[in-house]
Design an enzyme around this catalytic site. Sequence first.
Site, PDB file in Angstrom:
ATOM      1  N   CYS A   1      93.505 -14.832  29.182  1.00  0.00           N
ATOM      2  CA  CYS A   1      92.658 -13.846  29.473  1.00  0.00           C
ATOM      3  C   CYS A   1      92.780 -13.590  31.090  1.00  0.00           C
ATOM      4  O   CYS A   1      91.997 -14.568  31.756  1.00  0.00           O
ATOM      5  CB  CYS A   1      91.295 -13.680  29.061  1.00  0.00           C
ATOM      6  SG  CYS A   1      90.412 -12.437  29.540  1.00  0.00           S
TER       7      CYS A   1
ATOM      8  N   CYS B   1      89.389 -12.691  32.841  1.00  0.00           N
ATOM      9  CA  CYS B   1      88.117 -13.619  32.574  1.00  0.00           C
ATOM     10  C   CYS B   1      88.545 -14.751  33.701  1.00  0.00           C
ATOM     11  O   CYS B   1      87.708 -15.070  34.412  1.00  0.00           O
ATOM     12  CB  CYS B   1      88.137 -14.374  31.323  1.00  0.00           C
ATOM     13  SG  CYS B   1      88.441 -13.094  29.829  1.00  0.00           S
ATOM     14  N   ASP B   2      89.701 -15.272  33.666  1.00  0.00           N
ATOM     15  CA  ASP B   2      90.095 -16.379  34.437  1.00  0.00           C
ATOM     16  C   ASP B   2      90.942 -16.295  35.884  1.00  0.00           C
ATOM     17  O   ASP B   2      91.377 -17.018  36.336  1.00  0.00           O
ATOM     18  CB  ASP B   2      90.960 -17.464  33.423  1.00  0.00           C
ATOM     19  CG  ASP B   2      90.044 -18.064  32.305  1.00  0.00           C
ATOM     20  OD1 ASP B   2      89.110 -17.977  32.531  1.00  0.00           O
ATOM     21  OD2 ASP B   2      90.528 -18.096  31.100  1.00  0.00           O
TER      22      ASP B   2
END
Length: 328
Positions: free
Chosen positions: A136, A139-140
């Site tokens: 992701c 997200c990261d």
Amino acid sequence: MSQSELYDVVIVGAGPGGLSAAIYALRGALKTLLIEKAAPGGQVNLSDEVENYPGFVHVGGAELSMKFAEHARSYPLEELNDEVVAIEPGLQHHTVRTAGGRVIATHAVILATGGSPRKLGVTGEDALYGKGVSYCAVCDGFFFRGKRVIVVGGGDSACEEGLYLAKLAEQVYLVHRRDALRASMILQERVKAECKMEVIWNSVVNEIKADGDGVNAVELKDTRTGELRDMPIDGVFVFIGFVPNNQLVPAGVRLNAEGFVITDDQCRTSIPGVYVIGDLREKYARQIVLSAGDGCMAALSAAHYVEGRKAKLGAETCELPAGLMDTH
Ligand code: NAP
């Protein structure tokens, strides 16, 4: 939830398909329960930007999810934040069991559980998840500002996520196993034009390596020559498609060889009253708009089915006989 209620339709999964099904079911005056174990939106929540949902030239994935949820909640939607553990088809009604101990009776079930990222299955992938391996970018990606990352895959997801990462990282290498991308032309053109992206053709990741701080290299294999080489890297983002979340699909429902559910054009499965929509369903393309369309179709079809069931069972009151109650 009253102990003696029988739902017209229980929807499992609150992505674009499930929320769209909820909107149509509620507009059709069906007694509807939507069950989701996480936040509404599903995979769309993980998209930075969505550019192909009609009516929105650019919209954030999380923002679009919220709009879908707000729309569904503008009707008298009952929601349950719980994990479904089993769907048991029955002759009189179907039963949905949750991890929280609910046993819910319903005429129809709409299953909208989507898919999960496919893994590479190489050494280092599982051990280094969260230590440089990610599925992701939204997200990261933040943790890779100014660093060098590889994105594995050649489809829409790999290109979109790679372009997102290029806004943060120093350099993004797109590692693809063939000499042509699968992604839509518009994304391919953007990848070509992005000076911080470079495609490494005809290559696969053979192993992900690390030091004490996490990922520090990958071993790449040339798919034509078999040649191996180490490439120093700070992060590995994997976007090689996804596998269907078909664990709840009842026995007897037909699946294709890849595990996607085979339905008819009304999203009906081989079990009456059990519908499958969205990315879990066998189909030509997987798009937000198609999941939403599936949700509409399944809810309209379910309304017709439920009406027929009620007429047949003479169950106008929706009262359950003793022993068929929600045991929560
Ligand atoms: P996808 O279209 O199935 O592409 C997967 C990519 O990963 C392919 O390029 C494939 O290579 C490669 N691959 C598969 N297994 C691999 C392995 N073991 N090792 C190395 N490479 C591997 O998956 P996706 O990109 O996640 O997209 C899924 C669906 O969502 C698609 O229908 C896509 O159109 C849709 N989607 C749409 C959008 C959008 O419209 N903006 C955004 C994201 C996703 P090959 O090409 O050689 O098979």
